[in-house]
Design a protein around this motif. Structure first.
Motif, PDB file in Angstrom:
ATOM      1  N   VAL A 175       0.833  -1.200   0.000  1.00 41.01           N
ATOM      2  CA  VAL A 175       0.000   0.000   0.000  1.00 41.01           C
ATOM      3  C   VAL A 175       0.869   1.253   0.000  1.00 41.01           C
ATOM      4  CG1 VAL A 175      -0.331   0.287   2.507  1.00 41.01           C
ATOM      5  CG2 VAL A 175      -2.149   0.975   0.933  1.00 41.01           C
ATOM      6  N   MET A 214       0.739   4.302  -2.929  1.00 43.89           N
ATOM      7  CA  MET A 214       0.658   5.748  -2.722  1.00 43.89           C
ATOM      8  C   MET A 214       1.811   6.478  -3.393  1.00 43.89           C
ATOM      9  SD  MET A 214      -0.664   6.227   1.220  1.00 43.89           S
ATOM     10  CE  MET A 214       0.630   5.218   1.976  1.00 43.89           C
ATOM     11  N   ASP A 235      -7.215   2.413   7.126  1.00 42.08           N
ATOM     12  CA  ASP A 235      -6.872   3.727   6.587  1.00 42.08           C
ATOM     13  C   ASP A 235      -6.169   4.599   7.617  1.00 42.08           C
ATOM     14  OD1 ASP A 235      -8.076   2.859   4.306  1.00 42.08           O
ATOM     15  OD2 ASP A 235      -9.747   4.269   4.347  1.00 42.08           O
ATOM     16  N   THR A 274      -2.574   3.426   7.303  1.00 44.02           N
ATOM     17  CA  THR A 274      -2.077   3.847   6.000  1.00 44.02           C
ATOM     18  C   THR A 274      -1.761   5.335   6.000  1.00 44.02           C
ATOM     19  OG1 THR A 274      -3.301   2.105   4.850  1.00 44.02           O
ATOM     20  CG2 THR A 274      -2.659   4.017   3.545  1.00 44.02           C
ATOM     21  N   LEU A 314      -2.549  10.216  -0.248  1.00 41.94           N
ATOM     22  CA  LEU A 314      -3.793   9.469  -0.057  1.00 41.94           C
ATOM     23  C   LEU A 314      -4.806   9.834  -1.137  1.00 41.94           C
ATOM     24  CD1 LEU A 314      -3.894   9.947   3.800  1.00 41.94           C
ATOM     25  CD2 LEU A 314      -3.557   7.757   2.648  1.00 41.94           C
ATOM     26  N   ARG A 355      -6.485   7.414  -4.034  1.00 38.87           N
ATOM     27  CA  ARG A 355      -7.901   7.239  -3.753  1.00 38.87           C
ATOM     28  C   ARG A 355      -8.131   6.482  -2.444  1.00 38.87           C
ATOM     29  NH1 ARG A 355     -11.373   8.892  -7.245  1.00 38.87           N
ATOM     30  NH2 ARG A 355     -13.005   7.410  -6.638  1.00 38.87           N
ATOM     31  N   ILE A 356      -7.502   7.020  -1.394  1.00 39.23           N
ATOM     32  CA  ILE A 356      -7.653   6.519  -0.026  1.00 39.23           C
ATOM     33  C   ILE A 356      -8.152   7.676   0.823  1.00 39.23           C
ATOM     34  CG2 ILE A 356      -6.443   5.565   1.992  1.00 39.23           C
ATOM     35  CD1 ILE A 356      -4.398   4.381  -0.031  1.00 39.23           C
ATOM     36  N   ASN A 357      -9.057   7.420   1.729  1.00 46.77           N
ATOM     37  CA  ASN A 357      -9.688   8.462   2.536  1.00 46.77           C
ATOM     38  C   ASN A 357      -8.693   9.136   3.482  1.00 46.77           C
ATOM     39  OD1 ASN A 357     -11.408  10.061   4.052  1.00 46.77           O
ATOM     40  ND2 ASN A 357     -12.234   8.345   5.244  1.00 46.77           N
ATOM     41  N   LEU A 359     -14.761   6.382  -0.398  1.00 54.38           N
ATOM     42  CA  LEU A 359     -13.708   5.585  -1.021  1.00 54.38           C
ATOM     43  C   LEU A 359     -13.570   4.221  -0.338  1.00 54.38           C
ATOM     44  CD1 LEU A 359     -10.955   8.313  -1.557  1.00 54.38           C
ATOM     45  CD2 LEU A 359     -12.608   7.434  -3.218  1.00 54.38           C
ATOM     46  N   PRO A 370     -11.757   1.022   1.442  1.00 52.73           N
ATOM     47  CA  PRO A 370     -10.625   0.931   2.388  1.00 52.73           C
ATOM     48  C   PRO A 370      -9.321   0.638   1.663  1.00 52.73           C
ATOM     49  CG  PRO A 370     -12.515  -0.312   3.188  1.00 52.73           C
ATOM     50  CD  PRO A 370     -12.837   0.076   1.777  1.00 52.73           C
ATOM     51  N   SER A 371      -8.230   1.073   2.239  1.00 51.43           N
ATOM     52  CA  SER A 371      -6.916   0.888   1.618  1.00 51.43           C
ATOM     53  C   SER A 371      -6.477  -0.564   1.602  1.00 51.43           C
ATOM     54  CB  SER A 371      -5.864   1.736   2.346  1.00 51.43           C
ATOM     55  OG  SER A 371      -5.861   1.455   3.737  1.00 51.43           O
ATOM     56  N   PRO A 405      -7.151   0.393  -7.073  1.00 52.42           N
ATOM     57  CA  PRO A 405      -8.009   1.533  -6.785  1.00 52.42           C
ATOM     58  C   PRO A 405      -9.152   1.617  -7.779  1.00 52.42           C
ATOM     59  CG  PRO A 405      -5.923   2.238  -7.740  1.00 52.42           C
ATOM     60  CD  PRO A 405      -5.799   0.772  -7.457  1.00 52.42           C
TER      61      PRO A 405
END
Length: 270
Positions: free
Chosen positions: A50, A54, A100, A103, A173, A177-179, A227, A229-230, A266
């Motif tokens: 992950v 990013m 997240d 992350t 992030l 596309r991670i919250n 979005l 979850p990662s 993603p």
């Protein structure tokens, strides 16, 4: 007096042999206060996956140098080392309630690496010895002073460093596309722990991250709860079980075919 102002150029042009030696000192200090997790290979693969996702999305120049290592420690923390490694403790994993959150912490530490904050902080800490050895080509006295005086546990970032790392971490992030808003809950938990702790009880290393409530508000302002979850549920379970975390329940989940350590693809941009 001039060393704090010169920290950025000194750190930026630090000779490779200094970086290597300071990195070795940092690792020796990590080994002194923590233990490697002998069951963490799969969890480390998940987190490195992950992290690369990013860094690739945000075009971080150091994306092939960063590596995450899990350690056992009584302090919930994550921090970057001079060689661009990132240490994550089992207590931080236990404190996180959503993937997240963890992350986002990793994104913050990657930002410290990209912005060269780690070495700048070390230069500010060790001061004139390394300054004169680097700038004036000393015969090694400055080098000895630098290595002897470096103390990883007392390394502090400036408030500007922390703000810059937060902002850049949020950008990673967003790109992946991670919250970014998930870390707000972790900041709230840290603030509550610090409020409840007696003087001197709360780990000093965590108090190097100031203004958690203000940082939580900044994260919430960028929240994107729509979005995915990662990490998949199974990936998150793998991370939670690392470092002897067997008391945490294993949540079996449907996972797409392939290696569970691989980060989820993603969703397509709208």
């Amino acid at each position: 007096i001039g060393v704090p102002y010169a920290a950025d150029p000194i750190a930026r042009y630090m000779p490779a042999h200094y970086r290597q030696q300071i990195g070795d000192v940092a690792w020796s200090q990590v080994e002194a206060f923590s233990g490697y997790c002998d069951d963490a290979d799969e969890a480390e693969a998940v987190l490195n996956g992950v992290a690369y996702r990013m860094m690739d999305a945000a075009s971080v120049p150091q994306r092939d140098e960063v590596w995450i290592t899990l350690v056992e420690s009584n302090i919930p923390n994550a921090f970057a080392l001079p060689d661009n490694s990132i240490i994550v403790t089992d207590e931080l994993i236990a404190l996180a309630e959503h993937p997240d959150e963890l992350t986002a912490v990793i994104a913050h530490e990657i930002a410290h690496i990209e912005q060269n904050h780690v070495m700048q902080g070390i230069v500010r800490q060790i001061g004139a010895g390394i300054f004169f050895d680097v700038v004036f080509g000393g015969a090694g006295a400055g080098q000895a002073i630098a290595l002897a005086s470096m103390n990883l546990s007392s390394l502090r970032y400036t408030r500007d460093d922390e703000t810059e790392a937060d902002t850049r971490g949020f950008a990673y992030l967003d790109a992946a596309r991670i919250n970014p808003g998930a870390i707000a809950s972790l900041f709230d938990r840290l603030s509550n722990l610090m409020d409840e702790a007696e003087d001197g009880e709360f780990p000093t290393i965590l108090s190097s991250h100031p203004a958690n409530r203000e940082r939580a508000a900044a994260a919430r302002a960028r929240a994107r709860p729509d979005l995915a979850p990662s990490l998949y549920e199974r990936q998150w379970a793998i991370v939670r079980l690392a470092c002897g975390g067997g008391e945490r329940p294993w949540e079996e989940a449907e996972t797409p075919a392939g290696d569970a350590s691989q980060p989820p693809t993603p969703p397509a941009a709208p």
